[in-house]
Design a protein around this motif. Structure first.
Motif, short mmCIF file in Angstrom:
data_model
loop_
_atom_site.label_atom_id
_atom_site.label_comp_id
_atom_site.label_asym_id
_atom_site.label_seq_id
_atom_site.Cartn_x
_atom_site.Cartn_y
_atom_site.Cartn_z
N GLU A 25 12.27 -6.99 7.53
CA GLU A 25 13.03 -8.12 6.81
C GLU A 25 13.72 -7.78 5.42
N CYS A 26 13.63 -6.58 5.18
CA CYS A 26 14.47 -6.17 3.87
C CYS A 26 15.86 -6.02 4.25
N GLU A 27 16.85 -6.58 3.39
CA GLU A 27 18.03 -6.17 3.52
C GLU A 27 18.65 -4.93 2.89
N THR A 28 18.12 -4.54 1.79
CA THR A 28 18.46 -3.47 0.95
C THR A 28 17.15 -2.47 0.62
N PHE A 29 17.64 -1.31 0.23
CA PHE A 29 16.37 -0.30 0.02
C PHE A 29 15.56 -0.96 -1.32
N GLU A 30 16.38 -1.60 -2.38
CA GLU A 30 15.62 -2.07 -3.76
C GLU A 30 14.99 -3.14 -3.18
N GLU A 31 15.27 -4.11 -2.24
CA GLU A 31 14.28 -5.19 -1.74
C GLU A 31 13.07 -4.38 -1.29
N PHE A 32 13.05 -3.50 -0.42
CA PHE A 32 11.78 -2.81 0.20
C PHE A 32 11.37 -2.24 -0.93
N PHE A 33 11.85 -1.54 -1.79
CA PHE A 33 11.06 -0.73 -2.83
C PHE A 33 10.44 -1.80 -3.84
N ASP A 34 10.63 -2.97 -3.85
CA ASP A 34 9.89 -4.02 -4.77
C ASP A 34 9.01 -4.35 -3.76
N SER A 35 8.91 -4.44 -2.46
CA SER A 35 7.44 -4.75 -2.03
C SER A 35 6.61 -3.64 -1.88
N PHE A 36 7.25 -2.22 -1.81
CA PHE A 36 6.24 -1.22 -2.22
C PHE A 36 5.77 -1.31 -3.37
N LYS A 37 6.43 -1.62 -4.61
CA LYS A 37 5.89 -1.59 -5.87
C LYS A 37 4.85 -2.79 -5.94
N THR A 38 5.09 -3.89 -5.64
CA THR A 38 4.07 -5.09 -5.50
C THR A 38 2.72 -4.74 -4.78
N GLN A 39 2.97 -4.06 -3.75
CA GLN A 39 1.60 -3.42 -2.98
C GLN A 39 0.89 -2.43 -4.01
N LEU A 40 1.67 -1.52 -4.67
CA LEU A 40 1.23 -0.42 -5.37
C LEU A 40 0.41 -0.77 -6.58
N GLU A 41 1.02 -1.90 -7.31
CA GLU A 41 0.30 -2.50 -8.30
C GLU A 41 -1.14 -3.11 -8.02
N TYR A 42 -1.04 -3.78 -6.79
CA TYR A 42 -2.20 -4.37 -6.38
C TYR A 42 -3.30 -3.72 -6.21
N TYR A 43 -3.11 -2.69 -5.30
CA TYR A 43 -4.24 -1.49 -4.88
C TYR A 43 -4.52 -0.60 -6.09
N THR A 44 -3.86 -0.39 -7.16
CA THR A 44 -3.94 0.22 -8.23
C THR A 44 -5.14 -0.60 -9.06
N ARG A 45 -4.97 -1.77 -8.98
CA ARG A 45 -6.04 -2.59 -9.83
C ARG A 45 -7.19 -2.63 -8.72
N VAL A 46 -7.39 -2.74 -7.54
CA VAL A 46 -8.51 -2.58 -6.71
C VAL A 46 -9.11 -1.14 -7.06
N PHE A 47 -8.17 -0.23 -7.19
CA PHE A 47 -8.72 1.29 -7.22
C PHE A 47 -9.40 1.39 -8.68
N VAL A 48 -8.92 0.98 -9.75
CA VAL A 48 -9.65 1.11 -10.92
C VAL A 48 -10.85 0.30 -11.03
N TYR A 49 -10.78 -0.83 -10.42
CA TYR A 49 -12.30 -1.76 -10.29
C TYR A 49 -13.08 -0.89 -9.57
N LEU A 50 -13.13 -0.30 -8.76
CA LEU A 50 -13.80 0.61 -7.90
C LEU A 50 -14.27 1.93 -8.67
N CYS A 51 -13.53 2.50 -9.36
CA CYS A 51 -13.78 3.38 -10.40
C CYS A 51 -14.54 3.05 -11.41
#
Length: 226
Positions: free
Chosen positions: A9-35
């Protein structure tokens, strides 16, 4: 995880990277909680009973190693897969969005099939997009962007030991084990292949000699790690 735009669905690379960033932020939070939960369990069970008296600060405070006894109490995030992640993003940017040599739908299908029947696309991904480890500014800038994003995100959280999480890259052979459980990637990597170790390029990706490889690594924001 959070709902973000599908890759197709992404029209540009930056649009795709924004989704990547959002997922990374979320799973970093999950990761440090488990740590933190793991740290609490180790502390409650005196997991580092031998290490405690030999670590500065523990005896002076009367506090075990995993409970905040050491002088330095950073959380350390051993980081794997930055080069193949960056190479994958570079390949997506160049071959899918910029040059449009591979469609988004074709790339998704190729990865799902572990490139079976898509060798032409795999060769494009492998050989027609720059790779980290060759002193190539485009590829190296993507690796810097990925690592800076992840380690900055880690630094937003404090370990239960008392200080912030920092990055580290002394994985030794960890990249081999992690790679076994991962699917194919857009850098041309087959499912199950090693991710690479420490902060060096993925095996075989560096083709310009040791000096070029070291120049690439030197560009990374390693000052944010330990």
């Amino acid at each position: 995880g959070p709902v973000t735009k599908e890759f197709t669905e992404c029209e540009t690379f930056e649009e795709f990277f924004d989704s990547f960033k959002t997922q990374l932020e979320y799973y970093t939070r999950v990761f440090v909680y488990l740590c933190d939960r793991g740290q609490e369990m180790r502390g409650a069970n005196f997991a580092k009973l031998v290490k405690t008296p030999f670590t500065d600060g523990c005896l002076e405070k009367g506090i075990p190693h995993d409970c905040g006894g050491p002088v330095y109490n950073y959380g350390v995030v051993e980081t794997a897969g930055v080069p193949p992640t960056a190479d994958s993003l570079t390949a997506i940017k160049k071959l899918v969005f910029d040059e449009k040599r591979i469609s988004k739908e074709t790339l998704v299908a190729a990865l799902s099939a572990n490139f079976e029947g898509y060798e032409k696309e795999r060769q494009l991904l492998l050989n027609h997009a720059p790779k980290f480890g060759n002193d190539n500014d485009e590829a190296d800038a993507m690796a810097v962007r990925v690592l800076d994003l992840f380690w900055t995100e880690c630094g937003k959280y404090k370990s239960v030991r008392g200080d912030v999480y920092t990055g580290a890259c002394s994985l030794l052979t960890g990249g081999i084990a992690y790679g076994r459980s991962m699917g194919a990637m857009p850098d041309g990597r087959f499912a199950g292949e090693p991710l690479g170790n420490s902060m060096g390029p993925r095996p075989g990706a560096d083709r310009c000699g040791v000096t070029a490889m070291l120049n690439s690594v030197a560009k990374l924001p390693l000052h944010k790690g330990v």
